[in-house]
Scaffold this motif. Sequence first.
Motif, PDB file in Angstrom:
ATOM      1  N   VAL A 102      55.364  36.111  50.957  1.00 41.54           N
ATOM      2  CA  VAL A 102      53.462  36.302  50.372  1.00 41.54           C
ATOM      3  C   VAL A 102      52.883  35.584  51.604  1.00 41.54           C
ATOM      4  N   THR A 103      52.387  37.322  51.846  1.00 42.14           N
ATOM      5  CA  THR A 103      51.611  37.856  52.688  1.00 42.14           C
ATOM      6  C   THR A 103      50.485  38.122  52.180  1.00 42.14           C
ATOM      7  N   SER A 104      48.811  37.908  53.423  1.00 40.98           N
ATOM      8  CA  SER A 104      47.684  38.864  52.645  1.00 40.98           C
ATOM      9  C   SER A 104      46.898  39.329  54.031  1.00 40.98           C
ATOM     10  N   TRP A 105      46.822  40.005  53.765  1.00 37.77           N
ATOM     11  CA  TRP A 105      46.312  41.138  54.958  1.00 37.77           C
ATOM     12  C   TRP A 105      44.985  40.236  55.335  1.00 37.77           C
ATOM     13  N   VAL A 106      45.153  40.035  56.472  1.00 39.34           N
ATOM     14  CA  VAL A 106      43.784  39.080  57.609  1.00 39.34           C
ATOM     15  C   VAL A 106      43.362  37.737  56.887  1.00 39.34           C
ATOM     16  N   ALA A 107      41.953  37.235  55.886  1.00 36.17           N
ATOM     17  CA  ALA A 107      41.768  36.198  55.661  1.00 36.17           C
ATOM     18  C   ALA A 107      41.949  35.822  54.284  1.00 36.17           C
ATOM     19  N   ASP A 108      42.572  36.481  53.473  1.00 32.49           N
ATOM     20  CA  ASP A 108      42.809  36.437  52.054  1.00 32.49           C
ATOM     21  C   ASP A 108      43.594  35.500  50.984  1.00 32.49           C
ATOM     22  N   ASP A 109      42.563  34.332  50.829  1.00 35.97           N
ATOM     23  CA  ASP A 109      43.216  33.341  50.404  1.00 35.97           C
ATOM     24  C   ASP A 109      42.770  32.870  49.254  1.00 35.97           C
ATOM     25  N   PRO A 110      42.273  33.283  48.211  1.00 26.95           N
ATOM     26  CA  PRO A 110      41.202  33.001  46.796  1.00 26.95           C
ATOM     27  C   PRO A 110      42.066  31.658  46.108  1.00 26.95           C
ATOM     28  N   ASP A 111      41.303  30.153  45.451  1.00 26.74           N
ATOM     29  CA  ASP A 111      41.419  29.914  44.611  1.00 26.74           C
ATOM     30  C   ASP A 111      41.817  30.510  43.056  1.00 26.74           C
ATOM     31  N   PRO A 112      42.968  29.823  42.759  1.00 28.13           N
ATOM     32  CA  PRO A 112      43.809  30.574  41.655  1.00 28.13           C
ATOM     33  C   PRO A 112      43.184  31.070  40.839  1.00 28.13           C
ATOM     34  N   VAL A 113      43.339  32.207  40.026  1.00 26.89           N
ATOM     35  CA  VAL A 113      42.569  32.951  39.341  1.00 26.89           C
ATOM     36  C   VAL A 113      42.795  31.934  37.378  1.00 26.89           C
ATOM     37  N   ASP A 114      41.113  31.926  36.856  1.00 24.61           N
ATOM     38  CA  ASP A 114      41.322  31.380  35.787  1.00 24.61           C
ATOM     39  C   ASP A 114      41.579  32.511  34.439  1.00 24.61           C
ATOM     40  N   PRO A 115      42.880  33.317  34.430  1.00 23.05           N
ATOM     41  CA  PRO A 115      42.595  34.588  33.585  1.00 23.05           C
ATOM     42  C   PRO A 115      41.126  33.548  31.959  1.00 23.05           C
ATOM     43  N   ALA A 116      40.785  32.811  31.477  1.00 21.68           N
ATOM     44  CA  ALA A 116      39.958  32.928  30.569  1.00 21.68           C
ATOM     45  C   ALA A 116      38.836  33.134  31.127  1.00 21.68           C
ATOM     46  N   ASP A 117      38.434  33.441  32.375  1.00 16.19           N
ATOM     47  CA  ASP A 117      37.212  33.810  32.488  1.00 16.19           C
ATOM     48  C   ASP A 117      37.704  35.082  33.762  1.00 16.19           C
ATOM     49  N   TRP A 118      38.525  35.742  33.731  1.00 20.17           N
ATOM     50  CA  TRP A 118      39.040  36.910  34.255  1.00 20.17           C
ATOM     51  C   TRP A 118      38.825  38.313  33.513  1.00 20.17           C
ATOM     52  N   THR A 119      37.986  39.541  33.868  1.00 19.15           N
ATOM     53  CA  THR A 119      38.296  40.344  33.058  1.00 19.15           C
ATOM     54  C   THR A 119      38.930  41.826  34.277  1.00 19.15           C
ATOM     55  N   LEU A 120      39.179  42.656  33.535  1.00 23.95           N
ATOM     56  CA  LEU A 120      39.453  43.826  33.931  1.00 23.95           C
ATOM     57  C   LEU A 120      38.632  45.111  33.645  1.00 23.95           C
ATOM     58  N   THR A 121      37.629  45.530  35.450  1.00 21.04           N
ATOM     59  CA  THR A 121      36.097  46.826  34.238  1.00 21.04           C
ATOM     60  C   THR A 121      37.341  47.776  35.221  1.00 21.04           C
ATOM     61  N   VAL A 122      36.694  48.959  34.333  1.00 22.27           N
ATOM     62  CA  VAL A 122      36.872  49.818  35.031  1.00 22.27           C
ATOM     63  C   VAL A 122      36.114  50.764  34.611  1.00 22.27           C
ATOM     64  N   GLY A 123      35.405  51.837  36.038  1.00 19.08           N
ATOM     65  CA  GLY A 123      33.795  52.158  35.496  1.00 19.08           C
ATOM     66  C   GLY A 123      34.282  53.550  36.413  1.00 19.08           C
ATOM     67  N   GLY A 124      32.477  53.392  36.942  1.00 17.51           N
ATOM     68  CA  GLY A 124      32.137  54.536  38.035  1.00 17.51           C
ATOM     69  C   GLY A 124      31.598  56.031  36.876  1.00 17.51           C
ATOM     70  N   ARG A 125      32.689  56.936  38.440  1.00 21.62           N
ATOM     71  CA  ARG A 125      32.503  58.567  37.374  1.00 21.62           C
ATOM     72  C   ARG A 125      33.215  58.517  35.733  1.00 21.62           C
ATOM     73  N   VAL A 126      33.268  57.858  34.483  1.00 23.71           N
ATOM     74  CA  VAL A 126      33.979  58.167  33.435  1.00 23.71           C
ATOM     75  C   VAL A 126      32.812  58.260  32.241  1.00 23.71           C
ATOM     76  N   ALA A 127      33.547  58.827  31.576  1.00 22.61           N
ATOM     77  CA  ALA A 127      32.817  58.605  30.306  1.00 22.61           C
ATOM     78  C   ALA A 127      33.020  57.248  29.618  1.00 22.61           C
ATOM     79  N   ASN A 128      33.724  56.379  29.643  1.00 15.58           N
ATOM     80  CA  ASN A 128      34.038  55.679  29.076  1.00 15.58           C
ATOM     81  C   ASN A 128      34.263  54.381  29.926  1.00 15.58           C
ATOM     82  N   GLY A 129      33.351  53.625  30.306  1.00 10.93           N
ATOM     83  CA  GLY A 129      33.827  52.112  31.263  1.00 10.93           C
ATOM     84  C   GLY A 129      33.737  51.037  29.891  1.00 10.93           C
TER      85      GLY A 129
END
Length: 351
Positions: free
Chosen positions: A196-223
Amino acid sequence: MDWRRYTPSPRAVDWGLFVAVATLLATGIGTIFVGTVAAAWVIDLHAVSGIVLVCLLPVKLWRVRHRVAPGRLTGARVLSVALAVDATGALVTGVWWLFGGSLDLGPWGLFHLHTALGLLVAPLLLAHLRYRVHSPATAMRHGRRDAIRYAGLVATGAVVWRLQGPVNDALDTAGADRRFTGSREEGSDAGNRFPVTSWVADDPDPVDPADWTLTVGGRVANGTAYDLADLPTGASGRALLDCTSGWYSEHDWQGVRVGDLLDAADPDDAAAWVQFRSVTGYRWSLPIEAARDALLATRVDGDVLSHGHGYPLRLVAPGRRGFQWVKWVESVRVTERREVGEWLAIFLSGV
């Protein structure tokens, strides 16, 4: 035998050292981005330049030995000694690594020490040149003879570099099990049990899946925004993760094909890049065609990704070095131009 007949003139040695160090620095930085065999020449050039430096540095130190006597030391000469010690340390640690050496420095190791010493050469060399720089014209007085001698040095360096592989194999050292990048195998096909290695200083708290979403956006028709349960998982692929920390690990990855996300989002005609952003602000972009073949992994070798390896989602980008495999991905953004700021973000994220 007069060994001076076979070495370049003093000024040619100085400029040869400069070129060798500059090449080592440039190719050393370049190795961070080398992930395919087609670009292996960068690593070969780095190694050959190191061998040339090994040949030239003793010549230089022998010629200036009288200047560094205790009674003759000045501030400029102390700086020169520091440069010589640092360059020697970088060379020794590099050779030690090639032949299977290791060193436990807590979260760091021998490869990190080699990198740190190599990077330190740059400021020391620039400071040294303030006092010791000479015109290249002074190195041309014996141009033909020096050119022949340097050709011999480079040829010797190339031969020695090619011989180190068979020597490692014959001695059965840990250095024999290396990729062309210099990385050693660790934890392949063992699920989350790879470093387990992280570039520079990345070390977040564990992600709560109940609060997490993946967004897909930008130059797209259907964000779109996906909860973890809504992700169209089912894609898989085998890929090798080659970390700039000096190890590599090969696994079967399962998750979401980026191409499927892009097809659902329908990028417009101007779309050229796809940026993957972490919860830490760390981000990296891939050309859109390369991104289509990438995977956003939720599992490794059948195991759910651990937090340290990027749960709930990490980018798997075959042929690219580990620092480009963004962890804890929360956003996929399609853009016309690559964001210049992401080059800064990879050094500051998590701070």
